[in-house]
Design an enzyme around this catalytic site. Structure first.
Site, short mmCIF file in Angstrom:
data_model
loop_
_atom_site.label_atom_id
_atom_site.label_comp_id
_atom_site.label_asym_id
_atom_site.label_seq_id
_atom_site.Cartn_x
_atom_site.Cartn_y
_atom_site.Cartn_z
N CYS A 1 73.09 12.71 30.67
CA CYS A 1 73.69 13.53 30.06
C CYS A 1 73.13 14.78 31.14
CB CYS A 1 72.70 14.55 28.62
SG CYS A 1 72.91 12.98 27.78
N GLU A 2 73.63 14.50 32.47
CA GLU A 2 73.87 15.39 33.87
C GLU A 2 75.12 14.65 34.53
OE1 GLU A 2 72.39 16.78 36.20
OE2 GLU A 2 70.40 16.44 34.88
#
Ligand SMILES: *Cc1c(COP(=O)(O)O)cnc(C)c1O
Length: 420
Positions: free
Chosen positions: A341-342
């Site tokens: 999640c980046e």
């Protein structure tokens, strides 16, 4: 040019993946050995030794391969010292080049008989007060400051936290001489991923000059010079590998002028390369999980930047081959992304590649140094396995993949239900 010819085929990888699920790092023994032979040959005129920078790929099986070729280990932490000992390299097979060093690590390095490369003049007192008598052989790390321009990755020497100033070298070596120490070495490490041959020749010249001055002014004799690591590798197709023969010959000329030519005692030449030893011969193999079409086309793979941080961290280019489509035309443009999640969890941005389908295997090149080693567990991602492709074509599992139990090993769930 990144290694154009892969040491494995799609069929081989598909077979390996049946027992070792992707993602995994795979290292090519033959590639490592041939390159190392060439490196050592380029310095065959000298009493030369490479100390592999263990941090680049701290795997004991890779270390064993290097040890067989007379390579020592450059360690900078307790774990790296322990690894060296466990593969059977101790004493002067270890160069301990640390900084901001804890007493316990000096102590362990001393117990192992490692060559201790001091990073700061204040560490001499610190060592005497915490470990005891200084070792018989001392080496100092020199920071040439304004005498040498840095390169992009390490930056300007004056801003670097490492090493002694020139004045401190004279003061420190004099103090050691006065304590009866007779064996001396000098080290520097001012570049990282440098592709210009002349850079290394200039570094050698600088050190040979300082050694001449230290010898003359202090009346001490140097046993070795350690030119550090930093030899770069061509990550992009436009880059060319460092010509090792040019580096070796260039340094030989400086040596003949500044050491032999001035009647100084013979010096052993040490280097402590990491990246160029294993980098080009390690691949991160990952499988395509999804193809997503929105404003761009994303290839979602089962590896993440937790397996290889360089592209996500500094947009470093890593070449990608779609296995089985080596000769297909690169008609598509993709971002190749992982599942963190980046949003910078991407291995490639706007990369031209042949059409990719779900289930394809991608080989991400030049992942053999600062690859698995820089892995992390953010988002609960698990570190991948490491495999070694032997010269005889067999495959050895040299590190298993992490499991959720490994990840949770530092947590105690036994009393969690009572915790209010
Ligand atoms: C990282 C490091 C090396 C190895 O650098 P490479 O760029 O991988 O060759 C050598 N010596 C020291 C002190 C280092 O910190």
């Amino acid at each position: 040019m990144p290694q154009e010819k892969l040491p494995f085929t799609r069929e081989q990888i598909a077979e390996i993946a049946k027992t070792h699920p992707t993602p995994f790092h795979i290292y090519d023994e033959q590639g490592i050995i041939e390159n190392l032979d060439r490196f050592q040959k380029a310095f065959s005129w000298a009493d030369f030794k490479e100390y592999y920078a263990v941090k680049a790929a701290p795997n004991p099986y890779l270390m064993k391969l290097l040890q067989k070729k007379n390579v020592g280990f450059d360690c900078s932490s307790l774990a790296e010292l322990e690894l060296s000992e466990r593969v059977g390299s101790v004493g002067e097979e270890i160069m301990f080049t640390s900084n901001d060093t804890p007493a316990g690590e000096f102590k362990r390095a001393a117990e192992l008989g490692a060559i201790i490369n001091f990073d700061d003049i204040s560490h001499l007192d610190y060592y005497e007060n915490t470990v005891g008598k200084l070792p018989d052989l001392v080496c100092f790390r020199y920071n040439p400051g304004e005498l040498k321009s840095g390169n992009d990755i390490i930056g300007n020497p004056t801003d670097a936290k490492y090493g002694f100033t020139r004045e401190q070298l004279f003061e420190g070596f004099a103090a050691c001489r006065d304590k009866g120490i007779t064996r001396f070495g000098l080290h520097t490490m001012v570049a990282s991923n440098e592709l210009d041959e002349q850079y290394f020749v200039e570094t050698a010249r600088l050190l040979f000059e300082v050694i001449g001055e230290l010898t003359e002014s202090l009346g001490i004799t140097f046993e070795f010079v350690n030119l550090g690591g930093g030899i770069g590798i061509p990550y992009t197709p436009e880059e060319r590998p460092v010509n090792l023969e040019t580096v070796g010959e260039g340094i030989r000329k400086e040596y003949e002028t500044l050491i032999t030519g001035k009647g100084l005692s013979p010096l052993k030449i040490y280097m402590e390369c990491g990246r160029m030893i294993t980098g080009p011969y390690g691949y991160l193999v990952t499988k395509v999980r999804h193809i997503k079409n929105t404003y761009k086309t994303f290839v979602g793979v089962d590896a993440t930047m937790a397996n290889l941080m360089r592209p996500g961290m500094y947009e470093a280019y890593h070449h990608i081959t779609v296995l089985g489509k080596e000769t297909a035309e690169a008609t598509e443009v993709y971002d190749v992304a992982g599942s963190l999640c980046e949003n910078n969890d991407k291995f490639a941005l706007d990369r031209k590649l042949p059409p990719i389908e779900r289930g394809d295997f991608l080989a991400i090149h030049d992942a053999g140094a600062h690859g698995h080693a820089m892995g992390f567990n953010y988002n609960g991602k698990l570190r991948s396995a490491e495999l070694l492709l032997r010269s005889d074509g067999s495959v050895v599992h040299i590190r298993r993949a992490e499991t959720l139990n490994d990840l949770f090993a530092t947590l105690d769930f036994t009393s969690i239900s009572e915790f209010k």
